[in-house]
Enzyme design. Structure first.
Site, PDB file in Angstrom:
ATOM      1  N   ASN A   1      33.882  12.909 -33.309  1.00  0.00           N
ATOM      2  CA  ASN A   1      33.052  13.761 -32.465  1.00  0.00           C
ATOM      3  C   ASN A   1      33.949  14.873 -31.891  1.00  0.00           C
ATOM      4  OD1 ASN A   1      31.910  14.806 -30.031  1.00  0.00           O
ATOM      5  ND2 ASN A   1      30.414  13.161 -30.102  1.00  0.00           N
TER       6      ASN A   1
ATOM      7  N   HIS B   1      34.568  17.494 -27.504  1.00  0.00           N
ATOM      8  CA  HIS B   1      35.556  17.716 -26.437  1.00  0.00           C
ATOM      9  C   HIS B   1      36.435  18.937 -26.683  1.00  0.00           C
ATOM     10  CE1 HIS B   1      34.354  14.195 -24.326  1.00  0.00           C
ATOM     11  NE2 HIS B   1      34.421  13.503 -25.433  1.00  0.00           N
TER      12      HIS B   1
ATOM     13  N   HIS C   1      27.372  17.317 -30.842  1.00  0.00           N
ATOM     14  CA  HIS C   1      26.158  17.169 -30.025  1.00  0.00           C
ATOM     15  C   HIS C   1      25.779  18.546 -29.486  1.00  0.00           C
ATOM     16  CE1 HIS C   1      24.194  14.813 -26.427  1.00  0.00           C
ATOM     17  NE2 HIS C   1      23.368  15.683 -26.985  1.00  0.00           N
TER      18      HIS C   1
ATOM     19  N   ARG D   1      23.795  20.164 -27.076  1.00  0.00           N
ATOM     20  CA  ARG D   1      22.991  19.839 -25.896  1.00  0.00           C
ATOM     21  C   ARG D   1      22.104  21.012 -25.519  1.00  0.00           C
ATOM     22  NH1 ARG D   1      23.982  16.014 -21.930  1.00  0.00           N
ATOM     23  NH2 ARG D   1      25.370  14.355 -22.594  1.00  0.00           N
TER      24      ARG D   1
ATOM     25  N   ARG E   1      26.577  22.789 -22.893  1.00  0.00           N
ATOM     26  CA  ARG E   1      27.791  22.703 -22.080  1.00  0.00           C
ATOM     27  C   ARG E   1      29.057  22.679 -22.937  1.00  0.00           C
ATOM     28  NH1 ARG E   1      27.339  16.688 -19.587  1.00  0.00           N
ATOM     29  NH2 ARG E   1      25.322  17.491 -18.980  1.00  0.00           N
TER      30      ARG E   1
ATOM     31  N   GLU F   1      24.241  15.278 -33.301  1.00  0.00           N
ATOM     32  CA  GLU F   1      23.688  14.483 -32.216  1.00  0.00           C
ATOM     33  C   GLU F   1      22.781  15.382 -31.393  1.00  0.00           C
ATOM     34  OE1 GLU F   1      27.050  12.121 -30.560  1.00  0.00           O
ATOM     35  OE2 GLU F   1      25.800  12.265 -28.769  1.00  0.00           O
TER      36      GLU F   1
ATOM     37  N   THR G   1      26.655  10.967 -22.689  1.00  0.00           N
ATOM     38  CA  THR G   1      25.451  10.172 -22.925  1.00  0.00           C
ATOM     39  C   THR G   1      25.632   8.808 -22.258  1.00  0.00           C
ATOM     40  OG1 THR G   1      25.483  11.220 -25.083  1.00  0.00           O
ATOM     41  CG2 THR G   1      23.859   9.490 -24.745  1.00  0.00           C
TER      42      THR G   1
ATOM     43  N   GLU H   1      22.468   3.589 -34.053  1.00  0.00           N
ATOM     44  CA  GLU H   1      23.863   3.593 -33.606  1.00  0.00           C
ATOM     45  C   GLU H   1      23.924   2.689 -32.392  1.00  0.00           C
ATOM     46  OE1 GLU H   1      25.904   7.379 -33.067  1.00  0.00           O
ATOM     47  OE2 GLU H   1      27.231   6.445 -31.582  1.00  0.00           O
TER      48      GLU H   1
ATOM     49  N   HIS I   1      30.722   5.090 -28.839  1.00  0.00           N
ATOM     50  CA  HIS I   1      30.790   5.443 -27.424  1.00  0.00           C
ATOM     51  C   HIS I   1      31.869   4.623 -26.736  1.00  0.00           C
ATOM     52  CE1 HIS I   1      29.760   7.266 -23.695  1.00  0.00           C
ATOM     53  NE2 HIS I   1      28.840   7.993 -24.297  1.00  0.00           N
TER      54      HIS I   1
HETATM   55  N1  PXP Z   1      28.060   8.243 -30.014  1.00  0.00           N
HETATM   56  C1  PXP Z   1      27.216   8.913 -29.212  1.00  0.00           C
HETATM   57  C2  PXP Z   1      25.759   8.774 -29.443  1.00  0.00           C
HETATM   58  C3  PXP Z   1      27.700   9.736 -28.167  1.00  0.00           C
HETATM   59  O1  PXP Z   1      26.844  10.374 -27.357  1.00  0.00           O
HETATM   60  C4  PXP Z   1      29.095   9.878 -28.007  1.00  0.00           C
HETATM   61  C5  PXP Z   1      29.623  10.772 -26.939  1.00  0.00           C
HETATM   62  O2  PXP Z   1      29.364  12.095 -27.220  1.00  0.00           O
HETATM   63  C6  PXP Z   1      29.925   9.166 -28.884  1.00  0.00           C
HETATM   64  C7  PXP Z   1      29.395   8.340 -29.859  1.00  0.00           C
HETATM   65  C8  PXP Z   1      31.432   9.272 -28.793  1.00  0.00           C
HETATM   66  O3  PXP Z   1      31.836   8.725 -27.596  1.00  0.00           O
HETATM   67  P1  PXP Z   1      33.350   8.878 -27.137  1.00  0.00           P
HETATM   68  O4  PXP Z   1      33.582  10.343 -26.916  1.00  0.00           O
HETATM   69  O5  PXP Z   1      33.422   8.066 -25.889  1.00  0.00           O
HETATM   70  O6  PXP Z   1      34.194   8.342 -28.258  1.00  0.00           O
END
Ligand code: PXP
Length: 387
Positions: free
Chosen positions: A153, A156, A189, A191, A195, A216, A247, A297, A337
Site C-alpha cells: 500500500n 503513505h 486508497h 479517499r 488526503r 481501495e 480505515t 480482506e 491492516h
Molecule cells: N488493508 C486495508 C483495507 C487498509 O485500509 C489498509 C490501510 O490503508 C491496509 C490494508 C494497510 O494497512 P497498514 O498501512 O497498517 O499496513
C-alpha cells in the site's frame, strides 16, 4: 479451454469460483483444449432429465451427458454436467461438508463420468472411479493451497508528499520500486477527501503498475465512477470516515447489502473483481458471499494491536477461522491492516490467504533501510512463512 457455466437453480452460487475449479480440473485431466458445459439446477428439473434420459423417475445429485460417446479428450466439447443444488445441499448437510465442497465433489464426479468411467458397470470400476475422484479432489485442494504474496500500500508516500503540498515523494515512482523489490501487487486508497492519493496518482498507477493494482475505496458515487473509468485489476471496498486516521473497522456488509451488492454488480459489469474489507466474523463472510463479492480482506488490525500474547492468540484464531470459513465457501481471501515485521509471518502461514496488503510498517522501515530493502525483507518473511 472453455467452461460454460449456467446457474438455473434460483440459488446464489459461487459461479466464478466454480468455473475456476472446472478449469483447474480440466487442466489436471489433460483436457486443456476441451470445452465443458455445467448447469446448476434444482430437484424437479434434474428429476425430469433423469426420467427422460435414464428412465429413473427421481431426483439425483448429478447427471453427465457426453458429447462424443467414446471419444473423450479430442479437443471438442466434452459434454454437459447437470447438478441439482437441492440434492447437493441435502448431501452436504448429511455428510458434514460445506455446500461448496459438495458442489466441487459433484463436479469431479460428473467430469470423471464424461471422461468415460462408470461406477455402474462393475464393482472394480466403481472402486477405480472413487479413487480417481479422491485423487482429483486432493490435487484440486493442493493446487488451491495458496502461497500468499505481498501487495504494498503506497498511500503513505502520498501522505508525506501532501504534508508539503509539493510533488515529492512520488507514490507512482515508489510503486515501481516496490514491484522491482518483489511486491506482487500495489494497493492505493483514493479517499473522498483526497488526503493522500490524488486522481493523478491512481490514473498513473493504472498505467504503470505491472503486477496488479488493487484500488481501495469507499462506496461513494464519484469514486465508483473513477474506478469504472480507470479499470483497476480489482477494487477493495472499505468503510470510510472523514475523521479517522486510517480505515478503522471492517465493512458492515449485512447492514448495507443493497448498496454493496449494487457496487459489486457495477464492477462485475466491467469485469472488475471486488473484495470487501471485513472484520474476522463469519456473519460478515456470509454477508459478503450473499452480496456477490469475489474476495474478502480479513481485517488483521485487532490481531496486530493486541496488548498481550493471550489477546493476540485469540485474535489470531478469529482471523484464521474467518479466513478458512471464507475460503471453504469459495471466496478468495486477502488480509491486512497493521501487519508488521513481527506479526506478518503467522498470518502468511495460513493456507487460505492469497494476498497480504501492507503499508505503514514497510514505509516506516523504508525511512531507515530504504524502500527496496524494506520490501525485500517483508517479501522474504511471507515467503518463508508460506513454505
Ligand atoms: N488493508 C486495508 C483495507 C487498509 O485500509 C489498509 C490501510 O490503508 C491496509 C490494508 C494497510 O494497512 P497498514 O498501512 O497498517 O499496513
Amino acid at each position: 479451454m472453455a467452461v460454460l457455466l449456467r446457474n438455473d437453480s434460483g440459488r446464489k452460487l459461487r459461479t466464478r469460483t466454480l468455473a475456476g475449479s472446472c478449469r483447474r480440473l480440466l487442466r489436471l485431466c489433460g483436457q486443456e483444449r476441451s470445452e465443458l458445459s455445467v448447469v446448476f439446477t434444482n430437484d424437479p428439473a434434474i428429476r425430469a432429465l433423469n426420467r427422460q434420459y435414464r428412465r429413473r423417475d427421481k431426483a439425483t445429485n448429478v447427471l453427465s451427458f457426453p458429447q462424443q460417446e467414446g471419444e473423450p479428450g479430442n479437443g471438442l466439447m466434452l459434454g454437459d454436467i447437470v447438478i441439482s443444488v437441492d440434492t447437493a445441499a441435502r448431501e452436504a448437510r448429511e455428510q458434514g461438508q460445506s455446500f461448496h465442497t459438495r458442489l466441487q465433489k459433484l463436479l469431479i464426479h460428473g467430469l470423471v463420468h464424461l471422461l468415460g468411467m462408470d461406477h455402474e458397470r462393475s464393482a472394480a470400476e466403481a472402486g477405480l472411479m472413487r479413487r480417481r475422484e479422491e485423487k482429483l479432489y486432493q490435487q484440486l485442494m493442493k493446487e488451491g493451497r495458496l502461497m500468499p504474496h505481498l501487495a504494498i500500500n503506497v498511500d503513505h508516500i502520498a501522505t508525506l508528499r501532501q504534508a508539503r503540498g509539493i510533488n515529492e515523494p512520488d507514490p507512482v515512482l515508489a510503486a515501481g520500486i516496490c514491484e522491482l523489490a518483489g511486491a506482487r501487487g500495489i494497493v492505493a486508497h483514493l479517499r473522498e477527501d483526497r488526503r493522500h492519493m490524488q486522481d493523478r496518482d491512481i490514473r498513473l498507477l493504472r498505467q504503470t503498475v505491472k503486477t496488479k493494482l488493487n484500488m481501495e475505496m469507499g462506496a461513494a458515487p464519484e469514486i465508483i465512477a473513477i474506478a469504472l473509468d480507470i479499470h483497476p485489476d480489482m477494487v477493495t471496498l472499505v468503510p470510510e470516515k472523514r475523521q479517522e486516521l486510517t480505515t478503522e473497522g471492517g465493512l458492515d456488509v449485512a447492514g448495507q447489502h443493497k448498496k454493496i451488492s449494487r457496487v459489486i454488480k457495477d464492477m462485475h459489469q466491467e469485469n472488475i473483481p471486488v473484495s470487501l474489507f471485513i472484520d474476522p466474523d463469519q456473519n460478515q463472510v456470509q454477508a459478503a458471499l450473499e452480496a456477490g463479492a469475489d474476495f474478502v480482506e480479513i481485517h488483521t488490525g485487532r490481531y496486530c494491536d493486541a496488548e498481550n500474547a493471550a489477546e493476540r492468540d485469540r485474535e489470531f484464531d478469529l482471523a484464521a477461522e474467518a479466513a478458512l470459513f471464507a475460503y471453504n465457501q469459495g471466496l478468495r481471501v486477502n488480509a491486512g491492516h497493521g501487519l508488521n515485521y513481527q506479526t506478518t509471518a503467522r498470518i502468511a502461514a495460513l493456507d487460505s490467504i492469497e494476498e497480504l496488503s501492507i503499508g505503514h510498517a514497510v514505509m516506516a522501515r523504508a525511512i531507515i533501510v530504504g524502500l527496496k530493502e524494506a520490501v525485500r525483507e517483508m517479501a522474504a518473511i511471507i515467503r518463508q512463512a508460506a513454505i
